[in-house]
Write an enzyme that holds these catalytic residues in place. Sequence first.
Site, short mmCIF file in Angstrom:
data_model
loop_
_atom_site.label_atom_id
_atom_site.label_comp_id
_atom_site.label_asym_id
_atom_site.label_seq_id
_atom_site.Cartn_x
_atom_site.Cartn_y
_atom_site.Cartn_z
N ASP A 124 -32.17 -9.65 -28.04
CA ASP A 124 -33.45 -9.68 -27.33
C ASP A 124 -33.93 -8.30 -26.88
O ASP A 124 -34.66 -8.18 -25.90
CB ASP A 124 -33.35 -10.59 -26.10
CG ASP A 124 -33.30 -12.06 -26.49
OD1 ASP A 124 -34.11 -12.47 -27.33
OD2 ASP A 124 -32.46 -12.79 -25.94
N ASP A 185 -37.22 -16.82 -31.93
CA ASP A 185 -37.54 -15.81 -30.93
C ASP A 185 -37.41 -14.38 -31.49
O ASP A 185 -38.08 -13.45 -31.04
CB ASP A 185 -36.62 -15.92 -29.72
CG ASP A 185 -36.35 -17.35 -29.27
OD1 ASP A 185 -36.21 -18.23 -30.13
OD2 ASP A 185 -36.26 -17.56 -28.05
#
Length: 407
Positions: A124, A185
Amino acid sequence: MKTKELLIGACLCILSACNMPGKGTGLDVYEALDYCNDQVERTLTELKGTDGTIDYTMMPRNIMDSLNVWHCRKATKDEWCSGFWPGVLWYDYEYTGKAAIKEQAEKFTEPLKFLSQIPAYDHDLGFLIFCSYGNGYRLTNNPEYKQVILDTADSLATLFRPRVGTILSWPRNIEMFGGHNTIMDNMINLEMLFWAAKNGGNPYLADIAVSHADKTMKYQFRPDYTSYHVAVYDTLTGDFIKGVTHQGYADNTMWARGQAWAIYGYTVVYRETLDPRYLDFVQKVTDVYLQRLPEDYVPYWDFDDPGIPNAPRDASAACITASALLELSTYLPANKGSEYKDAAIKMLASLSSDQYQCGKSKPAFLLHSTGHLPGNSEIDAAIIYADYYYIEALIRLKNLIENKAVI
């Protein structure tokens, strides 16, 4: 703001199509941004300790439905949401021009620098660094910020597996589904790789981004263009094994935020490559999302939850999609572009209503986001990434009104 009075007439004209069904009122983007600034300043006040100081390593993460103060988490290598609050501050500074907000943005951004100096612990890094340092560099041209982005892009690139062709998700938990896991994501990480390749980083970073986008486009969508949350690939051969979910209702359902990440991610990939394949694809991914929305344009957390209409909503998915559609609308012919812009405005009008804004009840921007329902986490909550994409979408709409670039 001093421009508000000059532009309010044009604003109301452009936004006249956004009236909510049965409400008879439109969206005032400046009023919504003023509201965001009020909530930002309220949050900054409430983050002060008893001695009047702020711990800049503690980032607002969520406010559960029954509470009215931010739950903060320390900016560590395994807290994926730490970049959103600094990003909110940078957007608020962009709107207000307030030196005090800029100072707070700088102070909350600084604790994330360490991520550029350690091996990639998780995937991330785009969320963490490009939302914070990326916006900071865009607004200040601080060379230190640029170097942090470049170093972090190099770190993220170490998670790319050429044999598979995608970036590995959850490198600390590869056993979860028994292969090389890639979650939707991850599409949001690609913007940082493209940016780095164009701004002094290794050109190979753009090749990684394209490879990831292509493999995801080929295997992580069903024939109807709904997406799997997770694509599992064979670690040795790179072959696609299966599509599954981790945060959605079931493996064969359309998890709202996952589809939103796809819309946003492929909009960015088209912007960076100008390859018409991506522009065609993102419209198909978008259309299946828009066709299944409820009347107020804010999706249920999963489009296929059998509990609908009593299932939780996910305002965060609406924010992500609205922001993406405002950009995507600028790349399309007039009719299609207007369709997407109007849809985004309807989303923002709903989100800016009393039904979704926190108002005085909480210092966040928005209510009714769903983080991880199967994990019983952050259900019907105010969540920081909803606030981030909400203010980003409002800034983009303001720029469209003022005939400025969206990004």
